[in-house]
Enzyme design. Structure first.
Site, PDB file in Angstrom:
ATOM      1  N   CYS A  63      36.612  81.594  51.043  1.00 28.60           N
ATOM      2  CA  CYS A  63      35.798  81.450  49.832  1.00 28.60           C
ATOM      3  C   CYS A  63      35.732  82.799  49.109  1.00 28.60           C
ATOM      4  O   CYS A  63      35.549  83.840  49.739  1.00 28.60           O
ATOM      5  CB  CYS A  63      34.395  80.983  50.181  1.00 28.60           C
ATOM      6  SG  CYS A  63      33.357  80.770  48.716  1.00 28.60           S
ATOM      7  N   CYS A  67      28.516  85.804  49.683  1.00 36.41           N
ATOM      8  CA  CYS A  67      27.218  85.522  50.329  1.00 36.41           C
ATOM      9  C   CYS A  67      27.183  86.216  51.697  1.00 36.41           C
ATOM     10  O   CYS A  67      28.003  85.899  52.572  1.00 36.41           O
ATOM     11  CB  CYS A  67      27.029  84.025  50.463  1.00 36.41           C
ATOM     12  SG  CYS A  67      27.376  83.132  48.926  1.00 36.41           S
ATOM     13  N   CYS A  70      27.443  84.421  55.174  1.00 34.53           N
ATOM     14  CA  CYS A  70      28.367  83.294  55.329  1.00 34.53           C
ATOM     15  C   CYS A  70      29.699  83.673  55.970  1.00 34.53           C
ATOM     16  O   CYS A  70      30.442  84.500  55.439  1.00 34.53           O
ATOM     17  CB  CYS A  70      28.626  82.660  53.965  1.00 34.53           C
ATOM     18  SG  CYS A  70      29.689  81.211  54.098  1.00 34.53           S
ATOM     19  N   CYS A 107      27.414  64.171  54.406  1.00 33.15           N
ATOM     20  CA  CYS A 107      27.508  65.310  53.486  1.00 33.15           C
ATOM     21  C   CYS A 107      28.867  65.983  53.652  1.00 33.15           C
ATOM     22  O   CYS A 107      29.281  66.274  54.779  1.00 33.15           O
ATOM     23  CB  CYS A 107      26.423  66.329  53.791  1.00 33.15           C
ATOM     24  SG  CYS A 107      24.786  65.610  53.802  1.00 33.15           S
ATOM     25  N   CYS A 138      26.670  62.783  49.975  1.00 35.10           N
ATOM     26  CA  CYS A 138      26.192  64.081  49.518  1.00 35.10           C
ATOM     27  C   CYS A 138      27.388  65.031  49.515  1.00 35.10           C
ATOM     28  O   CYS A 138      28.258  64.925  50.374  1.00 35.10           O
ATOM     29  CB  CYS A 138      25.111  64.589  50.476  1.00 35.10           C
ATOM     30  SG  CYS A 138      24.525  66.256  50.074  1.00 35.10           S
ATOM     31  N   CYS A 198      19.578  68.325  46.346  1.00 33.02           N
ATOM     32  CA  CYS A 198      19.279  68.887  47.664  1.00 33.02           C
ATOM     33  C   CYS A 198      19.363  70.404  47.485  1.00 33.02           C
ATOM     34  O   CYS A 198      20.436  70.929  47.171  1.00 33.02           O
ATOM     35  CB  CYS A 198      20.316  68.396  48.680  1.00 33.02           C
ATOM     36  SG  CYS A 198      20.178  69.172  50.289  1.00 33.02           S
ATOM     37  N   ARG A 270      14.263  69.494  55.185  1.00 30.36           N
ATOM     38  CA  ARG A 270      15.336  69.395  56.189  1.00 30.36           C
ATOM     39  C   ARG A 270      15.368  70.614  57.107  1.00 30.36           C
ATOM     40  O   ARG A 270      15.469  71.752  56.642  1.00 30.36           O
ATOM     41  CB  ARG A 270      16.684  69.276  55.471  1.00 30.36           C
ATOM     42  CG  ARG A 270      17.883  69.183  56.394  1.00 30.36           C
ATOM     43  CD  ARG A 270      19.158  69.179  55.589  1.00 30.36           C
ATOM     44  NE  ARG A 270      19.240  68.036  54.710  1.00 30.36           N
ATOM     45  CZ  ARG A 270      19.632  66.824  55.088  1.00 30.36           C
ATOM     46  NH1 ARG A 270      19.998  66.608  56.327  1.00 30.36           N
ATOM     47  NH2 ARG A 270      19.678  65.838  54.225  1.00 30.36           N
TER      48      ARG A 270
HETATM   49  S1  SF4 Z   1      27.843  80.148  51.107  1.00 33.79           S
HETATM   50 FE1  SF4 Z   1      29.872  80.653  51.901  1.00 33.79          FE
HETATM   51  S2  SF4 Z   1      31.148  78.935  51.242  1.00 33.79           S
HETATM   52 FE2  SF4 Z   1      29.285  78.864  49.996  1.00 33.79          FE
HETATM   53  S3  SF4 Z   1      29.760  80.048  48.172  1.00 33.79           S
HETATM   54 FE3  SF4 Z   1      28.821  81.508  49.605  1.00 33.79          FE
HETATM   55  S4  SF4 Z   1      30.596  82.422  50.703  1.00 33.79           S
HETATM   56 FE4  SF4 Z   1      31.325  80.532  49.691  1.00 33.79          FE
END
Ligand code: SF4
Length: 364
Positions: A63, A67, A70, A107, A138, A198, A270
């Site tokens: 990705c 974040c 993540c 989901c 979802c 959600c 949740r």
């Molecule tokens: S949470 Fe993870 S998968 Fe979702 S946008 Fe951020 S880096 Fe990408």
């Protein structure tokens, strides 16, 4: 029978929560807070029913976003095995298994900044086919445009997940590749398309109590409160920038569930990521505090989750039943399926590609 059917003092849904009020809830003695949350909970829900969803990663890793929590971000070396967009037959297989183990909602999550236009026909077909099985649907795919939200809704998508993650004040410490406003815009597009929202956040990322209060205020004061509010406890994954943080105090997590329940009385709260780090007693306290939705299955998108069997045993010990899905007519399913196949779908062979090779990892 719900307590609300007997209770004339039912709480109203408010959209004007202030920081002082929410911090006062957090400051209540633990037992008083749990009691208050439980009273609110019983006004709107059967306290012994929990909604169960299954989450499947339909495209894993690589990705472009940053974040900090993540493991799917391409920026961190977490050893995560990337997977290209899953073939639709595999998704259907997993949806069948989810239904058999008692899930009412399926989901599907993709590690994208946002879906590309070329993905849309595939995604809408996937939604229609899962919905045709009698499951609620979802998806979580990143940011959505207005048109994409409408297309997913028309395909039969019931819920769209897009978390606010944390407070606006702390947000820049966690994510820099999209703004808080981008997230709010996606939630608005989802709402405007008529889908259920959600949206929740993650606690334990080094935020203050004021940040937790601020996140819940953002969620509760939206024009319409999200129908589903995931409260995640940070799962520290080696290689992510947050992997060395101290564990959060479990009672603070339970308090966050209780405060969310009080502020968003009609939403499903949740109990989400981090459940594997909680013992049965802590999970029971979360249910007592008003959590009434979980993910079943041994894996969330990429981090582990308690085994389905352990959840069944816990539900039995606590006398909890899983909530039943609402009924759909077979005709409605059939129609959705046929429309999707007729209108939106190129031959499947064109739809399966290696997401990494074809540039899916690029920022849109
Ligand atoms: S949470 Fe993870 S998968 Fe979702 S946008 Fe951020 S880096 Fe990408």
């Amino acid at each position: 029978m719900l307590a609300s059917q007997h209770n004339s003092t039912e709480t109203v849904v408010r959209h004007d929560w202030t920081r002082a009020e929410v911090e006062a809830l957090y400051a209540m003695p633990f037992n008083d807070l749990l009691f208050k949350a439980q009273v609110v909970h019983r006004q709107h829900f059967d306290p012994n029913q929990v909604q169960v969803s299954t989450l499947l990663s339909i495209k894993t890793g690589a990705c472009p976003e940053d974040c900090k929590y993540c493991p799917q971000s391409a920026r961190y070396d977490t050893g995560l095995e990337k997977e290209r967009l899953l073939e639709i037959e595999k998704v259907i297989e997993r949806a069948k298994e989810a239904k058999q183990t008692g899930s009412t909602r399926f989901c599907m999550g993709a590690a994208w900044r946002n879906p590309k236009e070329r993905d849309m026909p595939y995604l809408t077909q996937m939604v229609a086919e899962v919905k045709a099985m009698g499951l609620e649907t979802c998806m979580t795919l990143g940011m959505l445009t207005r048109d994409q939200a409408v297309a997913l809704k028309q395909a039969g998508l019931d819920y769209y997940n897009h978390n606010l993650d944390t407070s606006p004040e702390f947000y820049g410490d966690i994510i820099t590749t999209r703004t808080y406003q981008d997230r709010l815009d996606t939630l608005q597009n989802v709402r405007d398309a008529g889908m259920n929202v959600c949206s929740g956040g993650i606690v334990g990322m080094g935020e203050t109590l004021a940040d937790r209060a601020s996140l819940l205020i953002q969620l509760a004061n939206l024009p319409e409160q999200p129908q589903s509010v995931p409260i995640n406890m940070l799962v520290k994954v080696d290689g992510t920038p947050l992997d060395k943080l101290d564990d959060m105090e479990p009672f603070d997590f339970i308090r966050t569930i209780a405060v969310a329940r009080i502020m968003m009385p009609k939403s499903h709260v949740r109990l989400s990521a981090g459940r594997e780090q909680m013992n049965e007693q802590m999970q029971a306290l979360c249910f007592m505090a008003g959590a009434n939705s979980i993910f079943y299955g041994c894996k969330l998108l990429t981090t582990s989750n308690p085994d389905t069997h352990e959840d069944v045993v816990l539900f039995k010990k606590l006398g909890i039943n899983s909530e039943r899905t609402r009924e759909y007519s077979d005709e409605a399913h059939q129609l959705a399926l046929e429309e999707a196949i007729e209108q939106q779908n190129p031959p499947r062979s064109e739809l399966f590609y290696d997401a990494t090779e074809k540039g899916q990892t690029e920022s849109a």
